[in-house]
Design a protein around this motif. Structure first.
Motif, PDB file in Angstrom:
ATOM      1  N   ARG A   2       0.868  -1.179   0.070  1.00 50.78           N
ATOM      2  CA  ARG A   2      -0.029  -0.034   0.071  1.00 50.78           C
ATOM      3  C   ARG A   2       0.927   1.311   0.001  1.00 50.78           C
ATOM      4  O   ARG A   2       1.943   1.521   0.651  1.00 50.78           O
ATOM      5  N   ASN A   3       0.482   2.359  -0.515  1.00 51.77           N
ATOM      6  CA  ASN A   3       1.045   3.452  -0.747  1.00 51.77           C
ATOM      7  C   ASN A   3       0.663   4.428   0.458  1.00 51.77           C
ATOM      8  O   ASN A   3       0.955   5.893   0.009  1.00 51.77           O
ATOM      9  N   ILE A   4      -0.197   3.993   1.374  1.00 48.28           N
ATOM     10  CA  ILE A   4      -0.802   4.677   2.490  1.00 48.28           C
ATOM     11  C   ILE A   4      -0.249   4.210   3.646  1.00 48.28           C
ATOM     12  O   ILE A   4      -0.043   3.019   3.640  1.00 48.28           O
ATOM     13  N   PRO A   5      -0.303   5.048   4.545  1.00 48.45           N
ATOM     14  CA  PRO A   5       0.225   4.498   5.953  1.00 48.45           C
ATOM     15  C   PRO A   5      -0.861   3.369   6.580  1.00 48.45           C
ATOM     16  O   PRO A   5      -1.988   3.427   6.342  1.00 48.45           O
ATOM     17  N   TYR A  25      -4.629   4.662  14.817  1.00 52.83           N
ATOM     18  CA  TYR A  25      -5.622   3.922  14.472  1.00 52.83           C
ATOM     19  C   TYR A  25      -5.539   3.244  13.120  1.00 52.83           C
ATOM     20  O   TYR A  25      -4.981   3.798  12.196  1.00 52.83           O
ATOM     21  N   PRO A  26      -5.996   2.059  12.868  1.00 52.22           N
ATOM     22  CA  PRO A  26      -5.924   1.140  11.732  1.00 52.22           C
ATOM     23  C   PRO A  26      -6.500   1.920  10.463  1.00 52.22           C
ATOM     24  O   PRO A  26      -7.692   2.420  10.551  1.00 52.22           O
ATOM     25  N   THR A  27      -5.624   2.294   9.573  1.00 50.91           N
ATOM     26  CA  THR A  27      -6.128   2.839   8.303  1.00 50.91           C
ATOM     27  C   THR A  27      -7.180   1.787   7.796  1.00 50.91           C
ATOM     28  O   THR A  27      -7.011   0.340   7.728  1.00 50.91           O
ATOM     29  N   PRO A  28      -8.366   2.415   7.167  1.00 50.71           N
ATOM     30  CA  PRO A  28      -9.096   1.350   6.456  1.00 50.71           C
ATOM     31  C   PRO A  28      -8.740   0.588   5.055  1.00 50.71           C
ATOM     32  O   PRO A  28      -7.712   0.973   4.521  1.00 50.71           O
ATOM     33  N   ILE A  36     -10.607   4.500  -1.107  1.00 50.50           N
ATOM     34  CA  ILE A  36     -10.220   5.235  -0.109  1.00 50.50           C
ATOM     35  C   ILE A  36      -9.592   6.621  -0.442  1.00 50.50           C
ATOM     36  O   ILE A  36      -9.035   6.648  -1.431  1.00 50.50           O
ATOM     37  N   ILE A  37     -10.259   7.644   0.525  1.00 45.28           N
ATOM     38  CA  ILE A  37      -9.937   9.019   0.382  1.00 45.28           C
ATOM     39  C   ILE A  37      -9.004   9.428   1.363  1.00 45.28           C
ATOM     40  O   ILE A  37      -9.075   9.080   2.431  1.00 45.28           O
ATOM     41  N   LYS A  38      -8.051  10.413   1.358  1.00 44.29           N
ATOM     42  CA  LYS A  38      -7.446  10.997   2.131  1.00 44.29           C
ATOM     43  C   LYS A  38      -8.292  12.305   2.425  1.00 44.29           C
ATOM     44  O   LYS A  38      -8.490  13.099   1.458  1.00 44.29           O
ATOM     45  N   THR A  39      -8.640  12.389   3.540  1.00 47.09           N
ATOM     46  CA  THR A  39      -9.592  13.479   3.824  1.00 47.09           C
ATOM     47  C   THR A  39      -9.043  15.088   4.038  1.00 47.09           C
ATOM     48  O   THR A  39      -7.835  15.211   4.513  1.00 47.09           O
ATOM     49  N   LEU A  79     -14.969  15.423   2.774  1.00 48.32           N
ATOM     50  CA  LEU A  79     -14.673  15.243   1.175  1.00 48.32           C
ATOM     51  C   LEU A  79     -12.997  15.009   1.116  1.00 48.32           C
ATOM     52  O   LEU A  79     -12.483  15.342   2.259  1.00 48.32           O
ATOM     53  N   GLY A  80     -12.365  14.366   0.135  1.00 50.04           N
ATOM     54  CA  GLY A  80     -11.108  14.344  -0.004  1.00 50.04           C
ATOM     55  C   GLY A  80     -10.772  13.678  -1.315  1.00 50.04           C
ATOM     56  O   GLY A  80     -11.595  13.739  -2.451  1.00 50.04           O
ATOM     57  N   HIS A  81      -9.339  13.496  -1.525  1.00 47.60           N
ATOM     58  CA  HIS A  81      -8.927  12.697  -2.713  1.00 47.60           C
ATOM     59  C   HIS A  81      -8.849  11.439  -2.630  1.00 47.60           C
ATOM     60  O   HIS A  81      -8.458  10.750  -1.687  1.00 47.60           O
ATOM     61  N   ILE A  82      -9.012  10.849  -3.823  1.00 42.06           N
ATOM     62  CA  ILE A  82      -8.916   9.310  -3.917  1.00 42.06           C
ATOM     63  C   ILE A  82      -7.292   9.058  -4.038  1.00 42.06           C
ATOM     64  O   ILE A  82      -6.377   9.499  -4.603  1.00 42.06           O
ATOM     65  N   VAL A  83      -6.969   8.106  -3.056  1.00 46.48           N
ATOM     66  CA  VAL A  83      -5.595   7.643  -2.879  1.00 46.48           C
ATOM     67  C   VAL A  83      -5.558   5.992  -3.120  1.00 46.48           C
ATOM     68  O   VAL A  83      -4.459   5.662  -3.081  1.00 46.48           O
ATOM     69  N   GLU A  84      -6.543   5.345  -3.068  1.00 51.60           N
ATOM     70  CA  GLU A  84      -6.585   3.879  -3.380  1.00 51.60           C
ATOM     71  C   GLU A  84      -7.897   3.445  -4.005  1.00 51.60           C
ATOM     72  O   GLU A  84      -8.693   4.036  -3.497  1.00 51.60           O
TER      73      GLU A  84
END
Length: 358
Positions: A2-5, A25-28, A36-39, A79-84
């Motif tokens: 994964r490219n997110i934490p 807290y665990p990332t979804p 998955i969005i980055k808020t 809202l946010g940007h799609i990261v996955e």
């Protein structure tokens, strides 16, 4: 890989008044149909505050079951940007800026199958159940059935944070079926009321009257399109509306205060054969004489829930300036200051909408 934490900052609700900031807290997880969005940010709603303080409509009591499912991450105005993206997701791309309706429809019940998804029978929503965590976290999962709308990149965050509340405002006004012959009263000039006022102005009613107990809100209501504003704490607003309408009363009353007294006020103020739209979330029951609705006035009483099919219109008209937004989102706080954000969101310091940003 994964490219997110693997972990994130999140506000987690464990019980009434038991909200905790978790730093790891665990990332979804992203399933094959998930996004998955980055808020970017998440507004604090009056419903969030009432849930935090233990209102029975969320946590249940002797007459109703609990609706929330802890532990959950609150927040539905985000809202946010799609990261996955899940492997089956084809209509979206990494980096796209999106938001979603609060409801997460099942797609299988009779309401969903008939296009009335906002009344989905299971009624899963973002920000109140552990299966659909909300936006007071660095990352959020949108499942397959989420009702997603694209948000323009050049839309200022403080405006974009109003998409969800203004969507709810639009639906309430649409339920009212306003024409240009109507005298309309909107009770409550908080964020949702302001959204109703600026949209109702587009309907060009004969007279748009706004009521609120706070004078700073009434000033903003005038700025947003009210023809006349009144403070029920300072004058007899029922008598005034009757006087303005030759003793008949207003044609339409939209209740957006969440205070039981506003319900009685509206029933007294609306004319015979008038229309009463109930929007608010109440912290306590409202007791009224139902004979006013039937025997005395034969009223149309309508409820309003969520924001079905409203986001595209709201996004377009916030961007083009038809829906006013200036000064509504008055303060933002980092997630570490969530307690201060909740305090300011009460309006005790004169704020309309407060948000948590990342």
């Amino acid at each position: 890989m994964r490219n997110i934490p693997e972990t994130m900052k999140a506000l987690v609700a464990y019980g009434k008044g038991d909200y905790r900031l978790e730093l790891n807290y665990p990332t979804p997880e992203c399933g094959p149909d998930d996004i998955i969005i980055k808020t970017e940010g998440c507004g604090v709603c009056a419903g969030d505050l009432k849930c935090y303080h233990g209102a029975a409509m969320f946590w249940g009591d002797e007459v109703q079951p609990s609706w929330v499912e802890p532990p959950f991450i609150p927040g539905h105005e985000f809202l946010g940007h799609i990261v996955e993206l899940g492997e089956n997701v084809k209509d979206f791309k990494i980096g796209q800026r999106i938001t979603a309706d609060q409801i997460v429809p099942c797609g299988e019940c009779k309401f969903c199958k008939s296009g009335r998804y906002w009344m989905c029978q299971p009624h899963a929503t973002f920000g109140f159940q552990k299966g659909n965590n909300g936006g007071m976290a660095e990352y959020v999962r949108y499942p397959k059935t989420a009702v997603i709308s694209e948000v323009p990149e050049d839309m200022e965050l403080k405006k974009a944070l109003l998409i969800e509340p203004y969507g709810c405002s639009k639906h309430a006004v649409d339920r009212a079926q306003i024409t240009n012959d109507d005298v309309v009263v909107i009770a409550g000039a908080g964020t949702l009321g302001l959204g109703m006022i600026t949209y109702a102005r587009m309907k060009n009613p004969t007279k748009l009257i706004v009521l609120d107990m706070l004078d700073n809100r009434l000033e903003k209501a005038k700025e947003f399109g009210a023809d006349l504003v009144m403070n029920p704490g300072k004058e007899d607003v029922v008598a005034k509306v009757l006087e303005l309408t030759d003793g008949y009363g207003c044609d339409i009353y939209i209740e957006a205060t969440g205070h039981p007294a506003s319900v009685q006020q509206g029933l007294n103020m609306v004319r015979k054969l008038g229309r009463f739209v109930e929007f608010s979330v109440f912290g306590q029951p409202a007791t009224i004489d139902w004979s006013i609705i039937g025997d005395r006035k034969e009223l149309d009483v309508l409820g309003s829930h969520l924001s079905p099919y409203c986001y595209p219109f709201v996004i377009r008209n916030i961007c083009n300036g038809n829906l006013k937004t200036e000064g509504v989102v008055s303060k933002t706080f980092p997630i570490e200051e969530w307690e201060k954000a909740f305090e300011y969101a009460t309006g005790k310091y004169g704020d309309f909408k407060v948000a948590i940003t990342f």
